[in-house]
Design a protein around this motif. Structure first.
Motif: not given
Length: 348
Positions: A86-97
């Protein structure tokens, strides 16, 4: 007047903090932390090249700068055993944005959008570090090795301060260009560079100097002391017995969670009881047992000091020397020499 860019000091500052944590964790180096340190090193090199010779495309340093906060955040999550999908998913999403903005902004001729995105990312992660270090800390420190509870929390506070400072300076510079055509930008950046450099030097000196008895926290005033309840005294007595009977202090990975499971009480009650009854924190309490055994081994055996360090539960020589000095007021070698002459085998 030419000056090193603020991100150079930011990268250098945070790289130093992470390296200090690595030293504290001994040989155990989480993979994400290694990746993050490499990113900081690369950022420092690229900024040095860009500042000294130029020729690097702006997107290279801008893109890497956007990677540093999430990489640092994931490193701390892994260090504190909170690394999850979950933490990886949120961080990856914000970084991609944020990288999406980096790609799209030049096509629409909106360069200021990149600056605002960078400010938002750094402020966001700065706030995240502050929140993590101050809110519900018992939930993420209780399973850490006792010696790493406070250093990890302090490192998060420092990371939050550095990210936030870098973002605010960038925002001030961007605002100056928008309102005053950059007439004060050089002063803002120069002042920020000086502050960051002084802070870095001060941190190096603070963390490198030898401990002394005079650096110990002052005792609380009588009026400020909180009286221990009978339950707290009983709990600490039970903890004393557990430590001695099972030699738990020898476990270098001993955590508050392990003690709580052994005693079958909430983790926070243990720490509060030790603080109230003994007027020291839990890592100092545990290290007291380690130092006591170290004193015995120094007096009764010829075991090298470096071997004793790990035998009694310490993970680093620096922490052993600091705690030994705090408890006995002497260095290990001085204690060994004097104890064999006087016959004293335990610290006062």
């Amino acid at each position: 007047m030419p000056s090193l860019p603020l991100p150079f000091f930011t990268a250098l500052f945070l790289c130093f903090i992470l390296l200090r944590l690595v030293a504290g964790y001994g040989r155990k180096l989480p993979p994400m932390l290694l990746v993050t340190i490499c990113l900081y090193a690369l950022q420092s090199v690229l900024l040095g090249i860009k500042w000294g010779m130029g020729g690097l495309p702006s997107w290279s340093t801008a893109g890497l700068a956007l990677l540093l906060p999430p990489a640092t955040w994931l490193s701390f999550l892994q260090l504190t055993n909170r690394f999850s999908k979950k933490a990886i998913g949120w961080t990856a999403g914000a970084t991609t944005a944020s990288f999406g903005v980096l790609v799209v902004a030049p096509n629409f001729n909106i360069p200021s959008l990149i600056d605002l995105t960078s400010v938002a990312v750094y402020l966001g992660y700065g706030a995240l570090f502050f929140r993590s270090a101050t809110v519900k800390q018992w939930e993420w420190t209780s399973h850490l090795p006792l010696d790493q509870m406070f250093p990890t929390r302090q490192a998060q506070l420092i990371a939050g301060a550095v990210f936030s400072t870098s973002a605010l300076v960038d925002l001030a510079v961007a605002s100056d260009f928008a309102l005053n055509r950059g007439s004060h930008a050089a002063t803002i950046v120069g002042t920020a560079n000086l502050v960051m450099l002084v802070a870095l030097i001060s941190l190096v000196v603070l963390m490198s100097r030898k401990p002394s008895v005079s650096q110990q926290p002052e005792a609380q005033n009588e009026a400020e002391k909180v009286s221990a309840t009978p339950e707290q005294v009983e709990l600490v007595d039970a903890l004393d017995q557990l430590m001695r009977s099972e030699n738990l202090y020898r476990d270098e990975n001993l955590s508050l969670d392990k003690l709580a499971r052994k005693l079958r009480v909430p983790a926070r009650q243990i720490s509060t009881a030790v603080n109230t009854v003994r007027e020291i924190n839990l890592p100092q309490y545990t290290n007291g047992f380690r130092v006591t055994e170290a004193c015995h081994l120094l007096e009764t055996t010829d075991t090298p000091i470096t071997a004793i360090i790990y035998e009694v539960g310490f993970t680093t020589k620096s922490n052993f020397n600091r705690e030994f000095q705090r408890v006995t007021g002497k260095s290990p070698s001085t204690w060994r020499k004097e104890s064999r002459t006087s016959g004293v085998t335990e610290p006062a």
